[in-house]
Design an enzyme around this catalytic site. Structure first.
Site, short mmCIF file in Angstrom:
data_model
loop_
_atom_site.label_atom_id
_atom_site.label_comp_id
_atom_site.label_asym_id
_atom_site.label_seq_id
_atom_site.Cartn_x
_atom_site.Cartn_y
_atom_site.Cartn_z
N ARG A 117 8.82 -21.81 -13.12
CA ARG A 117 9.04 -20.38 -12.85
C ARG A 117 9.23 -20.08 -11.38
NH1 ARG A 117 3.89 -17.29 -12.49
NH2 ARG A 117 2.11 -18.69 -12.68
N CYS A 133 -2.35 -11.43 -21.10
CA CYS A 133 -2.45 -10.96 -19.72
C CYS A 133 -1.27 -11.37 -18.85
CB CYS A 133 -3.76 -11.44 -19.07
SG CYS A 133 -3.84 -13.22 -18.81
N HIS A 165 0.84 -1.20 0.00
CA HIS A 165 0.00 0.00 0.00
C HIS A 165 0.87 1.25 0.00
CE1 HIS A 165 -3.61 -2.28 0.47
NE2 HIS A 165 -3.24 -2.78 1.63
N ARG A 173 -11.18 -13.67 -13.50
CA ARG A 173 -10.76 -15.07 -13.62
C ARG A 173 -11.34 -15.88 -12.46
NH1 ARG A 173 -4.46 -16.17 -13.36
NH2 ARG A 173 -4.80 -15.81 -11.14
N GLU A 198 -2.93 -20.92 -21.56
CA GLU A 198 -1.69 -20.94 -20.78
C GLU A 198 -1.04 -22.33 -20.78
OE1 GLU A 198 -2.59 -19.73 -16.77
OE2 GLU A 198 -4.58 -20.61 -16.87
N ARG A 257 -7.78 -11.32 -10.46
CA ARG A 257 -7.49 -12.62 -9.85
C ARG A 257 -8.40 -12.82 -8.64
NH1 ARG A 257 -2.58 -9.93 -10.74
NH2 ARG A 257 -1.25 -10.87 -12.34
N ASN A 309 2.84 -16.20 -18.56
CA ASN A 309 3.69 -16.71 -17.49
C ASN A 309 3.67 -18.23 -17.46
OD1 ASN A 309 3.92 -14.01 -16.92
ND2 ASN A 309 2.76 -14.07 -15.04
N ASP A 310 2.47 -18.82 -17.39
CA ASP A 310 2.38 -20.27 -17.38
C ASP A 310 2.66 -20.87 -18.75
OD1 ASP A 310 2.06 -21.26 -14.82
OD2 ASP A 310 -0.09 -20.87 -14.76
#
Length: 539
Positions: free
Chosen positions: A464, A501, A188, A331, A430, A295, A453-454
């Site tokens: 990863r 994404c 934050h 998602r 993915e 997410r 990423n995946d």
């Protein structure tokens, strides 16, 4: 001259005197009490006063930083009102016959450690929140006053870390910058710093010494460098950096409010990835075209049981309303692999990244899936919603998902509950399997979002999460780029849109490639949005 290296989380160059923020960091002393119920009453009184303070801070922050940024302090109020938190404190008081300050201190340490050990970055950040609200209660129990932050001469604040409530109270006219030993780019404090335009560096560790208090420092919030008593040559270089940084901010500001149109006339939506409603502040500040990846698993992590439908509905509705008609792609839960929740009681797996996770859990536990889908469809009445399903590998999975969605819609119709019948359904590409059969999958959904990423991990057989094989992870590998191209081409042949994404969406060295293959959307961390728009538009 001493040079420290940390993580730059809010760009800008600042110079001034360093002032250390000193708190009483000592553990609260343990005292035996004769009347445990009187201590419980003391705690409840302080807790109630803290809730009132947070309500006031919410109003002040809303006026200063806007609605989305102030919502954090409503979350802090909810933390204090959480039964698990209260029960833990009161149990310590009653079972051990100890003072309330000690019980709050112990509870804060316990909850903070629990959050810190989680793999999910969003949940890790909750450790700072629980410490923040607990310190507030302890101050009220002990009669301590809040320290004024930046109320004297203009200075650079240094601290072990800054709590959200401390960052929100910074006097922008006096605090030139802040640097901390701990913290991350997702905290934050970092988000508030970016919003307020205050340069900031975190993660300096043990190199940030209190003996630097009162010295002249120069801070580069972009590179993460901190110069203590810089020499004349370094000062001249840093002043040049400051002028360049100011010019760059003005340059990026010129792209706010503009659509990202490619030279051949194709519009690319530049959207944001978020992990929770608290990220909305950064989305609005970045001028995002929408949310390309929300997410939802944050709702499932850090709790003892499945989140009720009503809780999920309120969260999804909040995000959709805040985006005011712009697309929000949510998602469905992606629990498993590196994101674990004990109450799911998932079996221990040798290779969880390829195990029971994401859509596989949803299909194996349809009652959990249906609860989330009901909440999502109910919320769809308040904005433009896309529902996206992760870890798809076959057409049969998509058909089963659509069947459950249809059942949920029929239930809501029968109950007279409104929802948007035009909610778009999409899948994440993915896995190499999904990319290879993307021509077949495209016939069943409204959109693709490529999770690079995946997709990188599975295509290159590189874990990863394993730093030892990082050097083998070529994110520009031709095999990966071919799968992306194939997926986008198959989407367009079927008349649906395709986005990116994963982290590669913000890789400006690939922006030209994405434009060449006709990507329709790029979704990324909010801080990268203006840079990407500039890359597309500045031709």
């Amino acid at each position: 001259m001493t040079v420290l290296q940390g993580e730059g989380v809010s760009r800008g160059v600042a110079s001034g005197k360093l002032r250390f923020l000193r708190r009483d960091a000592r553990a609260q002393p343990r005292r035996q009490v004769a009347d445990a119920e009187a201590e419980v009453a003391r705690f409840d009184k302080a807790r109630g006063e803290a809730v009132v303070q947070l309500a006031k801070l919410y109003v002040e922050t809303k006026a200063k930083l806007g609605e989305e940024k102030s919502l954090l302090f409503q979350i802090h109020q909810m933390m204090l009102e959480d039964l698990d938190y209260r029960d833990t404190v009161t149990s310590i008081i009653r079972n051990q016959h100890v003072n309330a300050e000690y019980a709050v201190d112990q509870t804060a340490a316990q909850f903070s450690e629990m959050f810190t050990q989680m793999d999910d970055d969003y949940m890790k950040e909750r450790a700072a929140d629980v410490l923040d609200v607990s310190r507030r209660v302890i101050r009220l129990l002990t009669g301590q006053e809040d320290e004024e932050l930046g109320g004297g001469e203009p200075c650079i604040i240094a601290a072990d870390d800054l709590a959200p409530s401390e960052t929100a109270r910074l006097d922008q006219s006096k605090v030139l910058c802040f640097i901390t030993a701990r913290g991350s780019s997702n905290s934050h404090a970092a988000i508030f710093a970016r919003t307020m335009g205050i340069p900031a560096v975190v993660g300096l560790g043990d190199s940030l010494l209190e003996e630097f208090d009162g010295r002249d420092v120069f801070v580069d919030g972009g590179s993460g460098e901190v110069f203590v008593e810089p020499d004349s040559q370094a000062t001249a270089e840093l002043e040049a950096r400051r002028d360049k940084e100011t010019a760059h901010r003005h340059y990026l500001d010129a792209f706010r409010g503009r659509e990202a149109i490619t030279p051949d006339g194709h519009r690319i939506l530049v959207c944001a990835n978020i992990g929770a409603p608290k990220d909305l502040e950064a989305v609005q500040d970045a001028d995002a075209d929408g949310i390309g990846l929300f997410r939802s698993e944050f709702l499932y992590l850090g709790r003892d049981n499945y989140p009720p439908e009503e809780d999920q509905y309120r969260t999804y509705r909040q995000v959709l309303e805040a985006m005011d008609g712009r697309m929000v792609v949510i998602r469905t839960l992606d629990i498993g692999a590196d994101k674990q929740a004990d109450y799911f009681e998932l079996p221990k797996e040798e290779n969880p990244a390829m195990g029971l996770r994401a859509i596989r859990i949803c299909l194996a536990r349809p009652e959990v899936f249906r609860t989330q889908l009901r909440a999502l469809y109910r919320a769809s009445a308040y904005g433009k919603l896309g529902i996206m399903f992760p870890m798809i590998t076959s057409v049969s999975e998509v058909l089963r998902v659509k069947e459950i969605c249809a059942q949920v819609q029929e239930e809501l119709k029968a109950e007279g509950i409104p929802f948007d019948v035009k909610v778009e359904l999409g899948i994440m590409i993915e896995t190499p399997a999904a990319a290879v059969i993307s021509d077949l999958l495209a016939k069943e959904v409204n959109f693709f979002s490529i999770g690079t990423n995946d997709l990188t991990q599975y295509t290159l057989a590189v874990d990863r999460q394993n730093a030892q094989v990082e050097s083998f992870c070529d994110r520009h590998h031709e095999a990966l780029l071919r799968l992306i191209r194939t997926t986008v081409e198959n989407a367009h042949r079927a008349g649906i849109w395709a986005g990116i994404c994963g982290e590669l969406a913000a890789d400006t060295t690939l922006t030209d490639f994405f434009m060449e293959i006709g990507v329709d959307e790029l979704s990324m961390t909010p801080g990268a949005i203006l840079e990407t728009k500039a890359k597309i538009l500045d031709r």
